[in-house]
Design a protein around this motif. Structure first.
Motif, PDB file in Angstrom:
ATOM      1  N   SER A  46       0.792  -1.108   0.136  1.00 30.64           N
ATOM      2  CA  SER A  46       0.168   0.089   0.125  1.00 30.64           C
ATOM      3  C   SER A  46       0.596   0.948   0.223  1.00 30.64           C
ATOM      4  N   PRO A  47       0.399   2.133  -0.859  1.00 33.15           N
ATOM      5  CA  PRO A  47       1.375   3.637  -0.989  1.00 33.15           C
ATOM      6  C   PRO A  47      -0.080   4.636  -0.190  1.00 33.15           C
ATOM      7  N   THR A  48       1.228   5.289   0.593  1.00 31.78           N
ATOM      8  CA  THR A  48       0.786   6.771   1.247  1.00 31.78           C
ATOM      9  C   THR A  48       1.507   7.836   1.410  1.00 31.78           C
ATOM     10  N   SER A  49       0.852   9.095   1.243  1.00 30.32           N
ATOM     11  CA  SER A  49       2.074  10.351   0.970  1.00 30.32           C
ATOM     12  C   SER A  49       1.232  11.298   1.343  1.00 30.32           C
ATOM     13  N   ALA A  50       1.616  12.697   1.906  1.00 35.21           N
ATOM     14  CA  ALA A  50       1.991  13.442   2.258  1.00 35.21           C
ATOM     15  C   ALA A  50       1.131  13.353   3.422  1.00 35.21           C
ATOM     16  N   GLN A  51       1.334  12.354   4.461  1.00 35.74           N
ATOM     17  CA  GLN A  51      -0.313  12.563   5.816  1.00 35.74           C
ATOM     18  C   GLN A  51       0.762  12.770   7.107  1.00 35.74           C
TER      19      GLN A  51
ATOM     20  N   ASP B  30       7.119  11.659   0.921  1.00 36.00           N
ATOM     21  CA  ASP B  30       6.692  12.914   1.101  1.00 36.00           C
ATOM     22  C   ASP B  30       7.574  13.575   0.637  1.00 36.00           C
ATOM     23  N   ILE B  31       7.124  14.917   0.513  1.00 34.06           N
ATOM     24  CA  ILE B  31       8.547  16.057  -0.277  1.00 34.06           C
ATOM     25  C   ILE B  31       9.062  16.628   0.951  1.00 34.06           C
ATOM     26  N   GLN B  32       9.006  16.481   2.142  1.00 36.64           N
ATOM     27  CA  GLN B  32       9.593  16.893   2.786  1.00 36.64           C
ATOM     28  C   GLN B  32      10.827  16.411   4.013  1.00 36.64           C
ATOM     29  N   GLN B  33      11.716  16.106   3.838  1.00 41.65           N
ATOM     30  CA  GLN B  33      12.508  15.429   3.847  1.00 41.65           C
ATOM     31  C   GLN B  33      12.011  15.322   5.479  1.00 41.65           C
ATOM     32  N   PRO B  34      12.223  16.410   6.479  1.00 45.81           N
ATOM     33  CA  PRO B  34      11.623  16.129   8.180  1.00 45.81           C
ATOM     34  C   PRO B  34      10.556  15.286   7.997  1.00 45.81           C
ATOM     35  N   MET B  35       9.831  15.090   7.292  1.00 44.82           N
ATOM     36  CA  MET B  35       8.158  14.828   7.830  1.00 44.82           C
ATOM     37  C   MET B  35       8.919  13.172   7.850  1.00 44.82           C
ATOM     38  N   LEU B  36       9.681  12.679   6.442  1.00 51.02           N
ATOM     39  CA  LEU B  36       9.766  11.656   6.712  1.00 51.02           C
ATOM     40  C   LEU B  36      10.904  10.744   7.978  1.00 51.02           C
ATOM     41  N   ASP B  37      12.100  12.201   8.880  1.00 49.43           N
ATOM     42  CA  ASP B  37      12.322  11.471   9.277  1.00 49.43           C
ATOM     43  C   ASP B  37      11.485  11.176  11.023  1.00 49.43           C
TER      44      ASP B  37
ATOM     45  N   SER C 116      11.747   8.983  -0.387  1.00 51.21           N
ATOM     46  CA  SER C 116      12.044  10.266  -0.785  1.00 51.21           C
ATOM     47  C   SER C 116      11.382  10.178  -1.876  1.00 51.21           C
ATOM     48  N   ARG C 117      10.629  12.146  -1.785  1.00 56.37           N
ATOM     49  CA  ARG C 117      10.816  12.775  -2.965  1.00 56.37           C
ATOM     50  C   ARG C 117      11.816  13.594  -4.287  1.00 56.37           C
TER      51      ARG C 117
END
Length: 71
Positions: A15-20, A43-50, A68-69
């Motif tokens: 399953s994909p998720t994005s920008a949540q 997510d386009i923002q690395q800090p959110m992925l962190d 990472s995008r």
């Protein structure tokens, strides 16, 4: 939750998720797909992925792959 139910209607699924907000749907989808499934979170923002990475580690969730995008 309808979205997560339709994206991950069966165990062992991808399953994909994005920008949540860091992990809101990702954590729920990881439970839906089970330990043999995979959730791809981006997510386009690395800090959110962190932040999500830290949440996954503290929750001991291992079936989420961060993407990472950034180019």
């Amino acid at each position: 939750m309808r979205l997560s139910a339709s994206l991950a209607s069966r165990r062992e699924r991808r399953s994909p998720t994005s920008a949540q907000a860091p992990g809101y749907m990702t954590l729920r989808l990881s439970k839906r797909v089970g330990s043999n499934g995979v959730v791809y979170a981006s997510d386009i923002q690395q800090p959110m992925l962190d932040i999500l990475d830290q949440r996954l580690k503290s929750s001991r969730i291992t079936n989420v792959q961060l993407c990472s995008r950034r180019s």
